[in-house]
Design a protein around this motif. Sequence first.
Motif, PDB file in Angstrom:
ATOM      1  N   GLY A  41       0.490  -1.475  -0.107  1.00  0.00           N
ATOM      2  CA  GLY A  41       0.346   0.245   0.168  1.00  0.00           C
ATOM      3  C   GLY A  41       0.481   0.859  -0.040  1.00  0.00           C
ATOM      4  N   LYS A  42       2.057   0.993   0.306  1.00  0.00           N
ATOM      5  CA  LYS A  42       2.948   2.247   0.293  1.00  0.00           C
ATOM      6  C   LYS A  42       2.325   3.424  -1.336  1.00  0.00           C
ATOM      7  CE  LYS A  42       6.665   0.294  -0.345  1.00  0.00           C
ATOM      8  NZ  LYS A  42       6.483  -1.491  -0.605  1.00  0.00           N
ATOM      9  N   SER A  43       2.810   3.072  -2.400  1.00  0.00           N
ATOM     10  CA  SER A  43       2.451   3.388  -3.694  1.00  0.00           C
ATOM     11  C   SER A  43       0.954   4.146  -3.201  1.00  0.00           C
ATOM     12  CB  SER A  43       2.465   2.917  -5.214  1.00  0.00           C
ATOM     13  OG  SER A  43       3.937   1.941  -4.583  1.00  0.00           O
ATOM     14  N   THR A  44       0.041   3.671  -3.284  1.00  0.00           N
ATOM     15  CA  THR A  44      -1.135   4.035  -3.062  1.00  0.00           C
ATOM     16  C   THR A  44      -1.267   5.140  -1.967  1.00  0.00           C
ATOM     17  OG1 THR A  44      -2.243   2.038  -3.721  1.00  0.00           O
ATOM     18  CG2 THR A  44      -4.170   3.329  -2.837  1.00  0.00           C
ATOM     19  N   LEU A  45      -0.807   4.981  -0.675  1.00  0.00           N
ATOM     20  CA  LEU A  45      -0.826   5.938   0.136  1.00  0.00           C
ATOM     21  C   LEU A  45       0.036   7.316  -0.383  1.00  0.00           C
ATOM     22  CD1 LEU A  45      -1.470   6.488   3.029  1.00  0.00           C
ATOM     23  CD2 LEU A  45       0.586   6.344   3.852  1.00  0.00           C
ATOM     24  N   ILE A  46       1.241   7.250  -0.977  1.00  0.00           N
ATOM     25  CA  ILE A  46       1.741   8.201  -1.540  1.00  0.00           C
ATOM     26  C   ILE A  46       0.947   8.981  -2.564  1.00  0.00           C
ATOM     27  CG2 ILE A  46       3.663   8.823  -3.045  1.00  0.00           C
ATOM     28  CD1 ILE A  46       5.688   6.855  -2.120  1.00  0.00           C
ATOM     29  N   LYS A  47       0.630   8.538  -3.567  1.00  0.00           N
ATOM     30  CA  LYS A  47      -0.357   8.977  -4.786  1.00  0.00           C
ATOM     31  C   LYS A  47      -1.249   9.550  -4.309  1.00  0.00           C
ATOM     32  CE  LYS A  47       0.391   5.760  -8.392  1.00  0.00           C
ATOM     33  NZ  LYS A  47      -0.040   4.051  -8.811  1.00  0.00           N
ATOM     34  N   ILE A  48      -1.823   9.109  -2.697  1.00  0.00           N
ATOM     35  CA  ILE A  48      -3.660   9.499  -2.295  1.00  0.00           C
ATOM     36  C   ILE A  48      -2.600  11.400  -2.228  1.00  0.00           C
ATOM     37  CG2 ILE A  48      -4.443   9.586  -0.023  1.00  0.00           C
ATOM     38  CD1 ILE A  48      -5.174   6.687  -0.733  1.00  0.00           C
ATOM     39  N   LEU A  49      -1.205  11.135  -0.999  1.00  0.00           N
ATOM     40  CA  LEU A  49      -0.634  12.593   0.143  1.00  0.00           C
ATOM     41  C   LEU A  49      -0.993  13.895  -1.800  1.00  0.00           C
ATOM     42  CD1 LEU A  49       0.636  13.953   1.644  1.00  0.00           C
ATOM     43  CD2 LEU A  49       2.924  12.357   1.297  1.00  0.00           C
ATOM     44  N   THR A  50      -0.239  13.218  -2.850  1.00  0.00           N
ATOM     45  CA  THR A  50       0.422  13.929  -3.863  1.00  0.00           C
ATOM     46  C   THR A  50      -1.105  14.431  -4.376  1.00  0.00           C
ATOM     47  OG1 THR A  50       1.314  11.941  -4.947  1.00  0.00           O
ATOM     48  CG2 THR A  50       2.729  13.241  -4.159  1.00  0.00           C
ATOM     49  N   GLY A  51      -2.215  13.747  -3.923  1.00  0.00           N
ATOM     50  CA  GLY A  51      -3.186  14.094  -5.213  1.00  0.00           C
ATOM     51  C   GLY A  51      -3.344  13.441  -6.511  1.00  0.00           C
ATOM     52  N   VAL A  52      -2.897  12.316  -6.668  1.00  0.00           N
ATOM     53  CA  VAL A  52      -3.310  12.063  -7.557  1.00  0.00           C
ATOM     54  C   VAL A  52      -4.160  10.775  -8.041  1.00  0.00           C
ATOM     55  CG1 VAL A  52      -1.779   9.807  -9.218  1.00  0.00           C
ATOM     56  CG2 VAL A  52      -0.238  11.107  -8.336  1.00  0.00           C
ATOM     57  N   THR A  53      -4.297   9.870  -7.246  1.00  0.00           N
ATOM     58  CA  THR A  53      -4.948   9.257  -5.902  1.00  0.00           C
ATOM     59  C   THR A  53      -6.248  10.138  -5.455  1.00  0.00           C
ATOM     60  OG1 THR A  53      -3.882   7.224  -6.764  1.00  0.00           O
ATOM     61  CG2 THR A  53      -6.068   6.766  -4.934  1.00  0.00           C
ATOM     62  N   THR A  54      -7.674   9.384  -5.505  1.00  0.00           N
ATOM     63  CA  THR A  54      -8.765  10.249  -4.264  1.00  0.00           C
ATOM     64  C   THR A  54      -9.231   8.874  -3.257  1.00  0.00           C
ATOM     65  OG1 THR A  54      -9.777  11.533  -6.384  1.00  0.00           O
ATOM     66  CG2 THR A  54     -10.974  11.018  -4.068  1.00  0.00           C
ATOM     67  N   PRO A  55      -8.373   9.527  -1.725  1.00  0.00           N
ATOM     68  CA  PRO A  55      -8.901   8.417  -1.038  1.00  0.00           C
ATOM     69  C   PRO A  55     -10.660   7.697  -1.147  1.00  0.00           C
ATOM     70  CG  PRO A  55      -8.746  10.618  -0.114  1.00  0.00           C
ATOM     71  CD  PRO A  55      -8.630  10.196  -1.530  1.00  0.00           C
ATOM     72  N   ASP A  56     -10.839   6.839   0.306  1.00  0.00           N
ATOM     73  CA  ASP A  56     -12.453   7.268   0.163  1.00  0.00           C
ATOM     74  C   ASP A  56     -12.287   7.888   0.748  1.00  0.00           C
ATOM     75  OD1 ASP A  56     -11.540   4.528  -1.257  1.00  0.00           O
ATOM     76  OD2 ASP A  56     -11.737   2.823   0.678  1.00  0.00           O
ATOM     77  N   GLU A  57     -13.778   7.937   1.176  1.00  0.00           N
ATOM     78  CA  GLU A  57     -14.494   9.052   2.138  1.00  0.00           C
ATOM     79  C   GLU A  57     -14.516   8.478   3.715  1.00  0.00           C
ATOM     80  OE1 GLU A  57     -19.635  10.508   2.737  1.00  0.00           O
ATOM     81  OE2 GLU A  57     -18.631   9.117   1.981  1.00  0.00           O
ATOM     82  N   GLY A  58     -13.964   9.939   4.502  1.00  0.00           N
ATOM     83  CA  GLY A  58     -13.721   9.533   5.454  1.00  0.00           C
ATOM     84  C   GLY A  58     -12.221   9.986   6.438  1.00  0.00           C
ATOM     85  N   SER A  59     -11.734   9.663   4.785  1.00  0.00           N
ATOM     86  CA  SER A  59      -9.886   9.801   4.983  1.00  0.00           C
ATOM     87  C   SER A  59      -9.945  11.154   5.292  1.00  0.00           C
ATOM     88  CB  SER A  59      -9.961   9.264   3.316  1.00  0.00           C
ATOM     89  OG  SER A  59     -10.287   7.782   3.778  1.00  0.00           O
ATOM     90  N   GLU A  60      -8.289  11.294   6.071  1.00  0.00           N
ATOM     91  CA  GLU A  60      -8.237  12.710   5.587  1.00  0.00           C
ATOM     92  C   GLU A  60      -6.316  12.651   6.261  1.00  0.00           C
ATOM     93  OE1 GLU A  60      -9.858  14.249   9.467  1.00  0.00           O
ATOM     94  OE2 GLU A  60     -11.718  14.769   8.537  1.00  0.00           O
TER      95      GLU A  60
END
Length: 491
Positions: A41-60
């Motif tokens: 899940g490292k790459s997914t987390l990085i993509k969320i942090l950099t705005g490339v991927t939108t996380p699920d609702e409730g994520s902050e």
Amino acid sequence: MSFLEFKNVSKSFPGVKALNEINFSVQKGIVHVLIGENGAGKSTLIKILTGVTTPDEGSEIWIDGKNAHISSPVEALNQGIVAIYQDFSLFDNLSVQENIALGLQITKERKVINWKQLKEQAKVAMQKVRLEAKPDELVANISVAKKQLVAIARALVYDVKVLIMDEPTSCLSQGEVKQLFEIIRELKEDGITIIFVSHKMEEIFEVGDVVSVLRDGQYIGSYDKDSIMVDQLIELMVGRKIIYGTYQKRKFHKSLLKVENLTKRANFKNISFKLYKGEILGFTGLVGAGRTEMVQALFGLNKPDSGSICLHGEYISINSPVDAIRNKIGYVPENRLLEGLIQTQSIKRNLNIVILKELKKGLLLSNTAKDKSAKKWMEKLAIRPIIPEMLVGKLSGGNQQRVVIAKWLAAQPEILIVDEPTNGIDVGAKEEIHRLLRQLSESGMSIIVVSSELPEVISICDRILIMKNGKIVAEMGEDVTQEMILNKAVL
């Protein structure tokens, strides 16, 4: 007080929970290492942090006590979050200074580029990272190490607060890694927070301050690097103890391949060696020693100026990869993303690309044969998930490497050349790749391994050839140590 916080960060894809309620914080001005197996899940987390991927609702994601609401890469840049990926994402057809500062001009939505300001911004950033290059030189013409510095300099022009570095040392020599770490320490002193992603344990403990572990999309914990041992970290990553096998060096007598005085100006000179049937032959040395250029010549990608190649006692000409494939030689390149895979195509297409002729039924390709072949090799090499139509670019690094190897195994080669077989993959997947290479050699396949990782060549190779300045300077087998190899590669 924490500077960066992940609160209940989750991400779901069809049939897969990539991240499940990730909660941890990062302090300001430290090197925070993020580790985990490929697919953790490292790459997914990085993509969320950099705005490339939108996380699920409730994520902050909170930065400096405020909810960041990162909805796009531009928004991430505006928040001071910049990522440097393994491929650097540079434009080879643009100059050094354009790569560094042009993006900043564009994100400011200026209709006209202020070239004077661009040059000044690039100059300041280049000085900060001690980049010795001509500002107007094309990035295509500079070394990999300098490209890394260009990528860092580009981050600095954005007034970076959080710098993400994904496997930043994968293509650097030891001296270049040392220089990079010095720059990282200086960035820390300037208050920049660095998220450092790496699979190399020695680097984690040398440059990191805190290590966070992900496993199967779950947050396992964060640990001060001085309070945990390497073996403990590995077990946290993979969920089990990793026991490295000790392989007995084997002796061989049946010569399969003989290379004599192979030479390519400015690449390698007078390369001569034998490869035996069923042997794993290792090539090592410092980055730039000519190893990759030499094996590319064996696969027809880098035509030599002189010398000969003898296979099964007969001299052959290899002027192209087609010639190599015809002579049952396969090649797994160092950069699987750019040279080994078509990331926008399915796993099935990647697996079958070398054997299209065998999959024909009359004049057309047989869909049944394509499906059967893909599933066969996915099962044999434990490529997960077993979804042949899935884009290969969505797989973890370890699974991508298995796809590249499987692609060539489908062609039934007698000789398999593997350049940096475990580059950028985690310790668990690394163990599996090593086991696979050993099994292939025991079945009679001859394997050439090129690797910068000395423990790797020592543990899996029957013989090791050491290159320096384009020449083979030593051969080692039994009782070889890392110190012995380094003495020949450096001195």
